[in-house]
Enzyme design. Structure first.
Site, mmCIF file in Angstrom:
data_model
loop_
_atom_site.group_PDB
_atom_site.id
_atom_site.type_symbol
_atom_site.label_atom_id
_atom_site.label_comp_id
_atom_site.label_asym_id
_atom_site.label_seq_id
_atom_site.Cartn_x
_atom_site.Cartn_y
_atom_site.Cartn_z
ATOM 1 N N ASN A 177 -10.694 -3.370 -6.261
ATOM 2 C CA ASN A 177 -9.858 -2.396 -6.989
ATOM 3 C C ASN A 177 -10.330 -2.119 -8.425
ATOM 4 O O ASN A 177 -9.857 -1.183 -9.064
ATOM 5 C CB ASN A 177 -8.382 -2.842 -7.024
ATOM 6 C CG ASN A 177 -7.661 -2.635 -5.714
ATOM 7 O OD1 ASN A 177 -6.715 -3.351 -5.392
ATOM 8 N ND2 ASN A 177 -8.080 -1.650 -4.936
ATOM 9 N N ASP B 14 0.824 -1.216 0.000
ATOM 10 C CA ASP B 14 0.000 0.000 0.000
ATOM 11 C C ASP B 14 0.859 1.268 0.000
ATOM 12 O O ASP B 14 1.961 1.277 0.540
ATOM 13 C CB ASP B 14 -0.904 -0.018 1.245
ATOM 14 C CG ASP B 14 -2.063 0.942 1.108
ATOM 15 O OD1 ASP B 14 -2.274 1.470 -0.004
ATOM 16 O OD2 ASP B 14 -2.752 1.176 2.106
HETATM 17 C C1 FPP Z 1 -2.178 0.001 -3.227
HETATM 18 O O1 FPP Z 1 -1.631 1.290 -3.167
HETATM 19 C C2 FPP Z 1 -1.581 -0.699 -4.346
HETATM 20 C C3 FPP Z 1 -2.264 -1.310 -5.343
HETATM 21 C C4 FPP Z 1 -3.745 -1.350 -5.405
HETATM 22 C C5 FPP Z 1 -1.559 -1.947 -6.474
HETATM 23 C C6 FPP Z 1 -0.304 -2.697 -6.109
HETATM 24 C C7 FPP Z 1 0.285 -3.225 -7.328
HETATM 25 C C8 FPP Z 1 1.597 -3.321 -7.586
HETATM 26 C C9 FPP Z 1 2.661 -2.974 -6.619
HETATM 27 C C10 FPP Z 1 2.043 -3.815 -8.909
HETATM 28 C C11 FPP Z 1 1.634 -5.237 -9.115
HETATM 29 C C12 FPP Z 1 2.706 -5.944 -9.718
HETATM 30 C C13 FPP Z 1 3.032 -7.225 -9.547
HETATM 31 C C14 FPP Z 1 4.337 -7.644 -10.035
HETATM 32 C C15 FPP Z 1 2.185 -8.220 -8.899
HETATM 33 P P1 FPP Z 1 -2.567 2.552 -3.467
HETATM 34 O O2 FPP Z 1 -2.528 2.847 -4.893
HETATM 35 O O3 FPP Z 1 -3.930 2.292 -2.921
HETATM 36 O O4 FPP Z 1 -1.823 3.645 -2.657
HETATM 37 P P2 FPP Z 1 -2.485 4.968 -2.024
HETATM 38 O O5 FPP Z 1 -3.317 4.502 -0.868
HETATM 39 O O6 FPP Z 1 -1.289 5.746 -1.619
HETATM 40 O O7 FPP Z 1 -3.290 5.627 -3.106
#
Ligand code: FPP
Length: 243
Positions: free
Chosen positions: A68, A20
């Site tokens: 998501n 996250d």
């Molecule tokens: C949450 O942070 C993150 C996600 C929903 C996506 C995570 C995905 C990756 C790291 C890439 C996937 C790749 C592989 C290799 C499996 P957020 O976007 O909700 O963060 P925020 O709360 O700061 O907005």
């Protein structure tokens, strides 16, 4: 962590990680959210390799939840592209992963994923099935409630077919029908970015997990942070309901 430190520590067998903070990391730098996910995917690679070196048996990364899909289409596409890139890379680096004893597993509802990704996942899972020093579970289109529902339906079908009596349904039946069947429950769940919730991650399996939270945003998470989480974990007094 040095080899000496490692020897004296109770290691978690299975670590779950909620990746996250990618969006906030990108915002802080005036970048697009997708750049944050890209940086997060690189952190994922680093942590994966390091955990393999430490001898962790199972690692589960929460990359994309069943909720998501509500995100803007370009962000969803960017995450799927990163997932696809990683799968291609894993295919190319098959020999390297084999040497590490790395087994790749997908957890979640794959039916909603793009077809080429489903095929890649199926191929990689089949090819790496016998290599199991470390199992890396990638949770994409994963939701804990969805996973339990999926297990309940599978069990109900057995009852319907007369193969199982309702009164005989056991915890083992539920465990055995989860996406993580056959793997130990997570001992430690790590959530960076200053949020203190499970967000539908491994909700059944986390019954006795220890939690480690931190304000670090996932792209900034380092191997030192993983060390800190593990050292902290090793000092916890786990009683599993006993005394
Ligand atoms: C949450 O942070 C993150 C996600 C929903 C996506 C995570 C995905 C990756 C790291 C890439 C996937 C790749 C592989 C290799 C499996 P957020 O976007 O909700 O963060 P925020 O709360 O700061 O907005």
């Amino acid at each position: 962590m040095t080899k000496e430190e490692l020897k004296n520590i109770i290691m978690p067998r299975h670590i779950g990680i909620i990746m996250d903070g990618n969006g906030r990391w990108a915002k802080q730098r005036g970048l697009k959210r997708s750049e944050g996910h890209k940086a997060g995917a690189n952190t994922f690679r680093t942590i994966c390799d390091y955990a393999a070196e430490l001898g962790i048996e199972s690692l589960t990364f929460y990359a994309f939840s069943t909720e998501n899909w509500k995100r803007p289409a370009d962000e969803v596409a960017a995450i799927m592209n990163l997932f696809r890139d990683y799968l291609f890379e894993a295919q190319e680096r098959e020999a390297e992963n084999e040497a590490k004893g790395m087994r790749l597993r997908y957890i979640g509802d794959r039916t909603a994923l793009p077809e080429d990704i489903i095929n890649l996942v199926d191929t990689l899972e089949a090819r790496s099935s016998d290599k199991c020093r470390i199992t890396v579970n990638l949770a994409v289109n994963y939701g804990g409630r969805d996973e339990i529902l999926h297990a309940v339906k599978a069990i109900a079908k057995k009852v319907e077919a007369g193969e199982l009596k309702a009164d005989d349904i056991s915890l083992k039946d539920i465990d055995g029908n989860l996406y993580t069947a056959g793997q130990p429950d997570p001992d430690l769940i790590i959530r960076p970015s200053g949020e203190y919730r499970l967000s539908n991650f491994l909700i059944w399996q986390a019954a006795y997990s220890e939690f480690w939270f931190s304000d670090i945003l996932w792209p900034d998470f380092t191997t030192d942070d993983l060390d800190k989480a593990i050292i902290d974990f090793s000092k916890r007094n786990r009683r599993f309901g006993g005394v």
